[in-house]
Design an enzyme around this catalytic site. Structure first.
Site, PDB file in Angstrom:
ATOM      1  N   HIS A 115      -2.980   7.020  -0.864  1.00  0.00           N
ATOM      2  CA  HIS A 115      -3.769   7.446  -0.202  1.00  0.00           C
ATOM      3  C   HIS A 115      -3.239   8.071   1.158  1.00  0.00           C
ATOM      4  CE1 HIS A 115      -6.544   4.134  -1.873  1.00  0.00           C
ATOM      5  NE2 HIS A 115      -6.048   4.926  -2.736  1.00  0.00           N
TER       6      HIS A 115
ATOM      7  N   HIS B 292       0.772  -1.104  -0.251  1.00  0.00           N
ATOM      8  CA  HIS B 292      -0.061  -0.142   0.069  1.00  0.00           C
ATOM      9  C   HIS B 292       0.897   1.243  -0.214  1.00  0.00           C
ATOM     10  CE1 HIS B 292      -3.251   2.618   0.483  1.00  0.00           C
ATOM     11  NE2 HIS B 292      -3.937   2.160   1.352  1.00  0.00           N
TER      12      HIS B 292
ATOM     13  N   TYR C  14      -0.723   7.214   3.137  1.00  0.00           N
ATOM     14  CA  TYR C  14      -0.133   6.369   4.327  1.00  0.00           C
ATOM     15  C   TYR C  14       1.394   6.259   4.136  1.00  0.00           C
ATOM     16  CZ  TYR C  14      -4.899   5.243   5.088  1.00  0.00           C
ATOM     17  OH  TYR C  14      -6.439   5.358   5.225  1.00  0.00           O
TER      18      TYR C  14
HETATM   19  C1  LIG Z   1     -15.006   0.317   2.852  1.00  0.00           C
HETATM   20  C2  LIG Z   1     -13.711   0.760   2.164  1.00  0.00           C
HETATM   21  C3  LIG Z   1     -12.514   0.645   2.523  1.00  0.00           C
HETATM   22  C4  LIG Z   1     -11.198   0.620   1.675  1.00  0.00           C
HETATM   23  N1  LIG Z   1     -10.128   0.285   2.483  1.00  0.00           N
HETATM   24  C5  LIG Z   1      -8.926   0.355   1.585  1.00  0.00           C
HETATM   25  C6  LIG Z   1      -7.677  -0.007   2.022  1.00  0.00           C
HETATM   26  O1  LIG Z   1      -7.644  -0.838   2.973  1.00  0.00           O
HETATM   27  N2  LIG Z   1      -6.512   0.000   1.265  1.00  0.00           N
HETATM   28  C7  LIG Z   1      -6.693   0.813  -0.129  1.00  0.00           C
HETATM   29  O2  LIG Z   1      -5.778   0.746  -0.873  1.00  0.00           O
HETATM   30  N3  LIG Z   1      -7.986   1.300  -0.259  1.00  0.00           N
HETATM   31  C8  LIG Z   1      -8.997   1.159   0.405  1.00  0.00           C
HETATM   32  N4  LIG Z   1     -10.285   1.548  -0.216  1.00  0.00           N
HETATM   33  C9  LIG Z   1     -10.234   2.146  -1.569  1.00  0.00           C
HETATM   34  C10 LIG Z   1     -10.699   1.126  -2.452  1.00  0.00           C
HETATM   35  O3  LIG Z   1      -9.459   0.196  -2.709  1.00  0.00           O
HETATM   36  C11 LIG Z   1     -11.071   1.889  -3.823  1.00  0.00           C
HETATM   37  O4  LIG Z   1      -9.840   2.114  -4.335  1.00  0.00           O
HETATM   38  C12 LIG Z   1     -12.085   2.826  -3.810  1.00  0.00           C
HETATM   39  O5  LIG Z   1     -13.323   2.276  -3.135  1.00  0.00           O
HETATM   40  C13 LIG Z   1     -12.435   3.181  -5.106  1.00  0.00           C
HETATM   41  O6  LIG Z   1     -13.175   2.016  -5.757  1.00  0.00           O
HETATM   42  P1  LIG Z   1     -15.015   1.964  -5.999  1.00  0.00           P
HETATM   43  O7  LIG Z   1     -15.372   3.178  -6.554  1.00  0.00           O
HETATM   44  O8  LIG Z   1     -14.971   0.756  -6.936  1.00  0.00           O
HETATM   45  O9  LIG Z   1     -15.414   1.417  -4.440  1.00  0.00           O
HETATM   46  C14 LIG Z   1     -11.264   1.371   0.636  1.00  0.00           C
HETATM   47  C15 LIG Z   1     -12.436   1.600   0.260  1.00  0.00           C
HETATM   48  C16 LIG Z   1     -13.634   1.436   0.630  1.00  0.00           C
HETATM   49  C17 LIG Z   1     -15.003   1.853   0.257  1.00  0.00           C
END
Ligand SMILES: Cc1cc2nc3c(=O)[nH]c(=O)nc-3n(C[C@H](O)[C@H](O)[C@H](O)COP(=O)(O)O)c2cc1C
Length: 373
Positions: free
Chosen positions: A175, A172, A177
């Site tokens: 975002h 990762h 981190y």
């Molecule tokens: C509930 C939730 C938890 C997420 N946790 C992570 C994470 O642990 N690591 C990460 O890289 N992105 C995380 N994301 C971002 C998602 O991987 C993804 O990039 C984002 O939801 C956009 O995709 P979508 O529009 O299809 O939901 C999270 C998103 C959601 C909705």
């Protein structure tokens, strides 16, 4: 919903030892359903359901490497210690039994706080410069020893992932981190070899983390790193303002051993450099592929009307057209597409897209976050 063929989404793809039956990746999503850091049978069943319904590659929720403050939520799973690793063994065995492929997303949150919990990690916060966002000083920068131990914890986690039988591993690096805190000049003001005015200098920590993963897993194991221009601390922040800067950032990571760049956007269709190739120009994954030649994954609001940050504030999303995605994939702008919320709320999403069951696609609502179905 697509009006044309979805065949491009269901064409096979290979990278190193990983053979994928289709182009759909489950995006890593923190679920916080692992009390004390131990993923249980419910977590294994959650991933197994997605594998059974045909997800090409599952990336796990972020899972913490072995540093005292790698996570900021007690219910995020660990990726160290016998009990947590036994839980992950069950996860990957269940996914394999269902015919799926999976990699853990290795995570260190750095100085990012979690507004949803008062819990504090049992150890000093790791961050490049003691900044949680630009100008917000809260602590001392990481020492050389802390950096070395963190890199070694990344390598150990990758070795464990391979030993347990996972098919790949994702770092990762997005975002806002820890790894991204090193990339970003807003949180990295170091003057040693991990910092400096150029992105190439600030990429050193990420490069060393990738090398540690490569050294721990051997030449054939596919290694992914997730990257983003945007930060949770600042949605408009950018690491690379130009293609040249982007190459300076990404090429060293590919040279260090990253096979796949997972390019995170909140909306996959947004052009990265519209001044160069227009409003329908290449997105982040498109430019990353063009500049490095590496395999790339795109992501962001696939199949849904609204984006994910608004989802945390309670906004619902309706099913939306896949036509733009399909056009871009037919042009081979990027190789794989990650899907987050649509797969979180509906384990059968891939199956429904494949058979054209548009009428059965579900809305995404905040309630989906409360259960692990
Ligand atoms: C509930 C939730 C938890 C997420 N946790 C992570 C994470 O642990 N690591 C990460 O890289 N992105 C995380 N994301 C971002 C998602 O991987 C993804 O990039 C984002 O939801 C956009 O995709 P979508 O529009 O299809 O939901 C999270 C998103 C959601 C909705």
């Amino acid at each position: 919903m697509p009006t044309g063929s979805v065949d491009v989404l269901f064409s096979p793809f290979s990278v190193k030892s990983l053979d994928l039956p289709n182009r759909i990746v489950m995006a890593p999503m923190t679920r916080s359903f692992s009390p004390g850091g131990i993923p249980g049978q419910d977590v294994a069943a959650y991933y197994q359901r997605r594998a059974e319904a045909g997800v090409g590659l599952i990336l796990s929720e972020g899972t913490a490497i072995n540093r005292p403050a790698a996570k900021n939520d007690p219910d995020v799973p660990d990726f160290h210690g016998d009990e947590a690793l036994n839980g992950w063994q069950e996860v990957i065995d269940n996914v394999h039994d269902a015919g799926g492929r999976m990699g853990p997303q290795l995570w260190h949150v750095g100085s990012a706080r979690n507004p949803r919990t008062e819990w504090r990690a049992p150890g000093p916060i790791d961050s490049p410069s003691g900044l949680s966002s630009p100008e917000k000083k809260f602590d001392e920068p990481m020492s050389d020893a802390a950096i070395a131990d963190t890199i070694s914890a990344v390598g150990q986690a990758a070795a464990d992932a391979k030993r347990l039988g996972f098919d790949t591993v994702e770092l990762h690096g997005a975002h806002g981190y820890l790894i991204d805190q090193f990339f970003w000049s807003g949180t990295n003001v170091r003057t040693d070899r991990y910092g400096g005015p150029s992105i190439r200098e600030r990429a050193s920590f990420g490069v060393e983390a990738i090398k540690a993963v490569r050294d721990a897993t051997g030449p054939d194991f596919p290694v992914i790193i997730r990257l983003s221009q945007w930060k949770q601390q600042d949605f408009d922040a950018r690491i690379a303002e130009t293609p040249d800067e982007m190459a300076e950032w990404l090429v060293p990571m590919v040279e260090a051993g990253a096979d796949v760049l997972h390019c995170s956007q909140r909306r996959f269709w947004e052009p990265e450099f519209p001044d160069i190739d227009g409003e329908n120009g290449l997105n982040f994954a498109g430019w990353a592929k063009k500049l490095t030649g590496a395999t790339t994954i795109s992501v962001g609001s696939v199949g849904l009307s609204g984006e994910f940050v608004a989802a945390f504030a309670g906004e619902s999303s309706r099913p939306a057209s896949l036509d733009n995605l399909i056009r871009r994939m037919e042009r081979e702008e990027f190789d794989l597409i990650a899907v987050g919320r649509a797969l979180l709320s509906d384990p059968l999403w891939v199956h429904k897209i494949r058979v054209g069951a548009q009428a059965e696609l579900k809305d995404f609502t905040r309630e989906a976050l409360a259960t692990l179905y």
